[in-house]
Structures are given as structure tokens and as C-alpha cells.
Scaffold this motif. Structure first.
Motif, PDB file in Angstrom:
ATOM      1  N   HIS A  16       5.846  12.796   9.239  1.00 49.11           N
ATOM      2  CA  HIS A  16       4.616  12.027   9.460  1.00 49.11           C
ATOM      3  C   HIS A  16       4.945  10.556   9.687  1.00 49.11           C
ATOM      4  O   HIS A  16       5.907  10.030   9.139  1.00 49.11           O
ATOM      5  N   ARG A  17       4.117   9.915  10.496  1.00 46.94           N
ATOM      6  CA  ARG A  17       4.321   8.482  10.791  1.00 46.94           C
ATOM      7  C   ARG A  17       4.084   7.615   9.558  1.00 46.94           C
ATOM      8  O   ARG A  17       4.521   6.478   9.501  1.00 46.94           O
ATOM      9  N   SER A  18       3.363   8.145   8.565  1.00 49.54           N
ATOM     10  CA  SER A  18       3.155   7.452   7.294  1.00 49.54           C
ATOM     11  C   SER A  18       4.092   8.046   6.249  1.00 49.54           C
ATOM     12  O   SER A  18       4.291   9.271   6.214  1.00 49.54           O
ATOM     13  N   PRO A  19       4.663   7.216   5.361  1.00 57.22           N
ATOM     14  CA  PRO A  19       5.539   7.766   4.325  1.00 57.22           C
ATOM     15  C   PRO A  19       4.797   8.570   3.264  1.00 57.22           C
ATOM     16  O   PRO A  19       5.426   9.249   2.447  1.00 57.22           O
ATOM     17  N   ASN A  20       3.464   8.497   3.269  1.00 51.84           N
ATOM     18  CA  ASN A  20       2.685   9.164   2.219  1.00 51.84           C
ATOM     19  C   ASN A  20       1.669  10.177   2.744  1.00 51.84           C
ATOM     20  O   ASN A  20       1.458  11.212   2.108  1.00 51.84           O
ATOM     21  N   ALA A  21       1.032   9.912   3.871  1.00 57.97           N
ATOM     22  CA  ALA A  21      -0.073  10.759   4.333  1.00 57.97           C
ATOM     23  C   ALA A  21       0.367  12.176   4.652  1.00 57.97           C
ATOM     24  O   ALA A  21      -0.436  13.117   4.594  1.00 57.97           O
ATOM     25  N   GLY A  22       1.637  12.362   4.990  1.00 55.61           N
ATOM     26  CA  GLY A  22       2.107  13.698   5.316  1.00 55.61           C
ATOM     27  C   GLY A  22       2.099  14.665   4.151  1.00 55.61           C
ATOM     28  O   GLY A  22       1.985  15.880   4.349  1.00 55.61           O
ATOM     29  N   TRP A  23       2.187  14.153   2.931  1.00 61.38           N
ATOM     30  CA  TRP A  23       2.225  15.035   1.754  1.00 61.38           C
ATOM     31  C   TRP A  23       0.928  15.814   1.553  1.00 61.38           C
ATOM     32  O   TRP A  23       0.962  17.049   1.458  1.00 61.38           O
ATOM     33  N   PRO A  24      -0.237  15.145   1.469  1.00 60.38           N
ATOM     34  CA  PRO A  24      -1.466  15.937   1.318  1.00 60.38           C
ATOM     35  C   PRO A  24      -1.765  16.805   2.531  1.00 60.38           C
ATOM     36  O   PRO A  24      -2.285  17.913   2.383  1.00 60.38           O
ATOM     37  N   GLU A  25      -1.425  16.343   3.740  1.00 65.65           N
ATOM     38  CA  GLU A  25      -1.643  17.163   4.926  1.00 65.65           C
ATOM     39  C   GLU A  25      -0.786  18.417   4.893  1.00 65.65           C
ATOM     40  O   GLU A  25      -1.262  19.519   5.197  1.00 65.65           O
ATOM     41  N   ALA A  26       0.486  18.256   4.546  1.00 65.19           N
ATOM     42  CA  ALA A  26       1.389  19.407   4.514  1.00 65.19           C
ATOM     43  C   ALA A  26       0.925  20.436   3.487  1.00 65.19           C
ATOM     44  O   ALA A  26       1.010  21.653   3.723  1.00 65.19           O
ATOM     45  N   ILE A  70       7.243  21.697   2.372  1.00 73.02           N
ATOM     46  CA  ILE A  70       6.247  20.624   2.338  1.00 73.02           C
ATOM     47  C   ILE A  70       6.931  19.285   2.580  1.00 73.02           C
ATOM     48  O   ILE A  70       6.460  18.458   3.374  1.00 73.02           O
ATOM     49  N   TYR A  71       8.067  19.083   1.921  1.00 76.28           N
ATOM     50  CA  TYR A  71       8.841  17.850   2.121  1.00 76.28           C
ATOM     51  C   TYR A  71       9.283  17.715   3.576  1.00 76.28           C
ATOM     52  O   TYR A  71       9.196  16.629   4.174  1.00 76.28           O
ATOM     53  N   ALA A  72       9.744  18.813   4.172  1.00 75.00           N
ATOM     54  CA  ALA A  72      10.217  18.772   5.558  1.00 75.00           C
ATOM     55  C   ALA A  72       9.117  18.345   6.512  1.00 75.00           C
ATOM     56  O   ALA A  72       9.363  17.603   7.478  1.00 75.00           O
ATOM     57  N   ASP A  73       7.888  18.798   6.262  1.00 72.19           N
ATOM     58  CA  ASP A  73       6.762  18.385   7.113  1.00 72.19           C
ATOM     59  C   ASP A  73       6.317  16.965   6.787  1.00 72.19           C
ATOM     60  O   ASP A  73       5.973  16.192   7.681  1.00 72.19           O
ATOM     61  N   ALA A  74       6.323  16.633   5.506  1.00 72.63           N
ATOM     62  CA  ALA A  74       5.818  15.321   5.091  1.00 72.63           C
ATOM     63  C   ALA A  74       6.635  14.188   5.692  1.00 72.63           C
ATOM     64  O   ALA A  74       6.081  13.156   6.099  1.00 72.63           O
ATOM     65  N   ASP A 108       0.834  -1.200   0.000  1.00 73.50           N
ATOM     66  CA  ASP A 108       0.000   0.000   0.000  1.00 73.50           C
ATOM     67  C   ASP A 108       0.871   1.253   0.000  1.00 73.50           C
ATOM     68  O   ASP A 108       0.576   2.226  -0.714  1.00 73.50           O
ATOM     69  N   ASP A 109       1.942   1.244   0.786  1.00 73.84           N
ATOM     70  CA  ASP A 109       2.869   2.379   0.780  1.00 73.84           C
ATOM     71  C   ASP A 109       3.434   2.598  -0.621  1.00 73.84           C
ATOM     72  O   ASP A 109       3.536   3.734  -1.091  1.00 73.84           O
ATOM     73  N   LEU A 110       3.794   1.515  -1.288  1.00 80.98           N
ATOM     74  CA  LEU A 110       4.366   1.618  -2.629  1.00 80.98           C
ATOM     75  C   LEU A 110       3.356   2.189  -3.626  1.00 80.98           C
ATOM     76  O   LEU A 110       3.677   3.089  -4.413  1.00 80.98           O
ATOM     77  N   LEU A 111       2.125   1.684  -3.584  1.00 75.61           N
ATOM     78  CA  LEU A 111       1.115   2.126  -4.543  1.00 75.61           C
ATOM     79  C   LEU A 111       0.684   3.575  -4.309  1.00 75.61           C
ATOM     80  O   LEU A 111       0.200   4.232  -5.228  1.00 75.61           O
ATOM     81  N   ASN A 112       0.871   4.075  -3.080  1.00 75.07           N
ATOM     82  CA  ASN A 112       0.483   5.454  -2.774  1.00 75.07           C
ATOM     83  C   ASN A 112       1.638   6.443  -2.903  1.00 75.07           C
ATOM     84  O   ASN A 112       1.428   7.648  -2.716  1.00 75.07           O
ATOM     85  N   LEU A 113       2.810   5.947  -3.240  1.00 75.67           N
ATOM     86  CA  LEU A 113       3.992   6.801  -3.280  1.00 75.67           C
ATOM     87  C   LEU A 113       3.814   7.981  -4.235  1.00 75.67           C
ATOM     88  O   LEU A 113       4.010   9.141  -3.862  1.00 75.67           O
ATOM     89  N   ILE A 114       3.430   7.704  -5.464  1.00 73.67           N
ATOM     90  CA  ILE A 114       3.239   8.777  -6.451  1.00 73.67           C
ATOM     91  C   ILE A 114       1.929   9.535  -6.207  1.00 73.67           C
ATOM     92  O   ILE A 114       1.922  10.773  -6.196  1.00 73.67           O
ATOM     93  N   PRO A 115       0.796   8.850  -5.994  1.00 72.14           N
ATOM     94  CA  PRO A 115      -0.462   9.581  -5.805  1.00 72.14           C
ATOM     95  C   PRO A 115      -0.457  10.568  -4.639  1.00 72.14           C
ATOM     96  O   PRO A 115      -1.043  11.649  -4.753  1.00 72.14           O
ATOM     97  N   ALA A 116       0.208  10.236  -3.540  1.00 72.31           N
ATOM     98  CA  ALA A 116       0.235  11.148  -2.389  1.00 72.31           C
ATOM     99  C   ALA A 116       0.922  12.455  -2.760  1.00 72.31           C
ATOM    100  O   ALA A 116       0.482  13.549  -2.368  1.00 72.31           O
ATOM    101  N   ARG A 117       1.975  12.367  -3.529  1.00 72.54           N
ATOM    102  CA  ARG A 117       2.704  13.557  -3.931  1.00 72.54           C
ATOM    103  C   ARG A 117       1.948  14.328  -5.013  1.00 72.54           C
ATOM    104  O   ARG A 117       1.982  15.567  -5.043  1.00 72.54           O
ATOM    105  N   LEU A 118       1.223  13.607  -5.865  1.00 72.27           N
ATOM    106  CA  LEU A 118       0.352  14.273  -6.831  1.00 72.27           C
ATOM    107  C   LEU A 118      -0.766  15.029  -6.126  1.00 72.27           C
ATOM    108  O   LEU A 118      -1.150  16.130  -6.538  1.00 72.27           O
ATOM    109  N   THR A 119      -1.294  14.443  -5.060  1.00 73.02           N
ATOM    110  CA  THR A 119      -2.354  15.097  -4.291  1.00 73.02           C
ATOM    111  C   THR A 119      -1.856  16.409  -3.712  1.00 73.02           C
ATOM    112  O   THR A 119      -2.555  17.439  -3.766  1.00 73.02           O
TER     113      THR A 119
END
Length: 301
Positions: free
Chosen positions: A226-236, A219-223, A191-202
Motif C-alpha cells: 500500500h502507498r500508506s505505511p498504515n492503511a494497507g493493514w485494515p484493508e488487507a 496480510i503483511y505482504a499485502d499491507a 500521523d504515520d507514527l501515531l497510526n502505526l500501532i492502531p492500524a495493526r490493531l484494527t
């Protein structure tokens, strides 16, 4: 064009209760498949290997199902299944319910947000309820809208099916508990792998209309906090669009978790108006995604 039609159908109709109260939603059926491998394989000394085998079986089965639907039904299957498995209107409705509830009372707001987050909600004040709703909006826009769209665009129905079964499995068994830390390892990592690109696109979709916010290093510094490798991107990204601070300390199962703030230093006294502003951003980002897919369709002829 099938993806565009699926997006529009989802945005207009969402998940009609008249249908899904009579027959099981495909997401429910996927959940039953995950429960089956959990019951039958999650035991013994080789749980990680069994989890890998179980996930491989689910991925192959749902990729094959998507392929068969495309081969024998064609574009109607792509449109209908795509509309069912996208979650834009459902997400907006759930986040809007928190706004409506919070305007009625704090208790109603807590109840509404408890439907979309896993943290403790009983002692939340208004800013905490609003923050939880906005965080859920950001994360689920990535997981429930942009990631399915991305894999639908890349791999058709097989790609969409593989993403959805993986995301469902992660939400059910991808936990670092004694029961699932080994068995759910494959689901969580895939799941982390499949969300790698979409999270950053979001994240890009959220900030694209605001050139003043194109500070990708921050944005990268905040992302990465995050405890998730992907969820921090849309939040940031969304936190900067709304000029609010997200994440931060919160209780889970009676234990306070001292998470770092996202967009630290921004406003923490969130209100119902911030939830409504987040909903506007969900539709704005969705519209940009729609325009991008239209452009891709036009360019590819």
C-alpha cells in the motif's frame, strides 16, 4: 469507564445535526487552526522547518487543552469530548449512505461515495463504487475509531487531542504536492507514527473472530504494497473477511493509478451486499474493541 461511556454515546447519537448546524464541530475548529499555520508559516525557503514548528505548536496547544479540560471539568469532559471526537456512527452512516444510494441508482451511489473518497467517481461502475466504500470503511475505522480510542486509552484527553489535531493536519497539508511536500512533511510523518500501532490493531480486530484467516504473513505482504505505511493493514484484513479484492487501479484527477490489488485473486465483482457486510464487520470489530476496553478496566481495577 469514561472511554466506554464515550464509545456508547458516539455509537448511539453520532453527530447530531441539531447541534453541529448551530455551532462549529471541534473538528472544524481544528481545521481552522491548521489553516492558520498554513497561511502564516507556509512560505519562504525553510518550509519544512516552519511545518515542524507549526505542528509542534499545535500538538502542545491541544495537549494542554486536553489537560486543562481534564483538570477543571474532569470525567464529564472526557465522556463528552471523547464521544464527539470518535466517529463510529458517523462512519457507518456515511458508508450506509453509499449502500442506499447504489440501490437507488448508480448515479446516487457515485454521489454518496464521492463524499467519503478522494478519487474520481464520475466513471465508476457498481463494483468500483462498492470497493471504494469498503476501502473507506476499513481505513476510516482505523483513523476515526481505533486510533482515537487507542490514544485516548494511553494518554487521556491530551492523547486524544494530539491524535485528532495530527490526523486533521495530515488530511489538510500532508500531501506530496509542490505546496505541501515540505511544509506538510511533519504532519504526515507524525500521523504515520501515531497510526502505526492502531492500524495493526484494527487489522487484528477484523480477523479475530475468524481463526481461519489468521495468516499474518499474507496480510503483511499485502499491507506493505500500500502507498500508506498504515492503511494497507485494515484493508488487507477486511478484504479477507469479506473474501473480496480491494485497491487495484483507479483514477485520481484524471490520471489512472495502477495500484496493486489487495487480496489479489479474490472476487472483484463487488455488490451492494458487500457494503452491507462491511458495515456488519465495522460493528463487530467495534464490539470487540469495547469488550477489550471493559476487560482492561476490570483488570486495572
Amino acid at each position: 469507564m469514561t472511554i466506554i461511556l464515550a464509545m456508547l454515546l458516539d455509537a448511539i447519537f453520532g453527530e447530531p445535526k441539531a447541534i453541529w448546524t448551530r455551532i462549529p464541530h471541534p473538528a472544524i475548529l481544528m481545521g481552522r487552526c491548521v489553516s492558520f499555520i498554513d497561511r502564516t508559516l507556509n512560505h519562504g525557503p525553510m518550509r519544512r522547518d516552519m511545518g515542524i514548528a507549526g505542528m509542534a505548536g499545535l500538538v502542545v496547544a491541544f495537549a494542554l487543552l486536553g489537560h486543562l479540560l481534564e483538570q477543571f471539568i474532569g470525567w464529564p469532559a472526557q465522556v463528552i469530548v471523547g464521544a464527539i471526537l470518535l466517529a463510529q456512527k458517523s462512519l457507518v452512516d456515511h458508508v450506509h449512505a453509499v449502500s442506499v444510494g447504489l440501490r437507488q441508482s448508480l448515479a446516487d451511489g457515485r454521489f454518496a461515495v464521492s463524499m467519503i473518497v478522494g478519487r474520481d467517481t464520475d466513471a465508476m461502475d457498481q463494483p468500483a463504487v462498492a470497493r471504494a466504500a469498503i476501502e473507506s470503511a476499513a481505513e476510516n475505522f482505523s483513523d476515526g475509531v481505533i486510533a482515537p480510542l487507542f490514544w485516548f486509552l494511553v494518554g487521556g484527553l491530551p492523547g486524544l487531542m494530539v491524535y485528532k489535531i495530527t490526523n486533521t493536519a495530515d488530511s489538510m497539508i500532508g500531501y506530496k504536492t509542490e505546496k505541501y511536500i515540505e511544509f506538510g512533511w511533519a504532519a504526515a510523518r507524525f500521523d504515520d507514527l501515531l497510526n502505526l500501532i492502531p492500524a495493526r490493531l484494527t487489522a487484528l480486530l477484523f480477523i479475530l473472530p475468524y481463526p481461519r484467516l489468521w495468516h499474518f504473513k499474507s496480510i503483511y505482504a499485502d499491507a506493505i504494497k500500500h502507498r500508506s505505511p498504515n492503511a494497507g493493514w485494515p484493508e488487507a484484513a477486511l478484504s479477507r473477511v469479506l473474501n473480496v479484492a480491494l485497491s487495484g487501479p483507479r483514477p485520481y484527477h484524471g490520471q489512472m493509478q495502477n495500484y496493486d490489488w489487495v487480496n489479489d485473486g479474490a472476487r472483484t465483482a463487488l455488490t451492494v451486499d458487500d457494503i452491507d457486510a462491511a458495515i456488519v464487520q465495522l460493528w463487530r470489530a467495534w464490539s470487540i474493541a469495547l469488550i477489550m476496553i471493559l476487560l482492561i478496566a476490570f483488570i486495572c481495577g
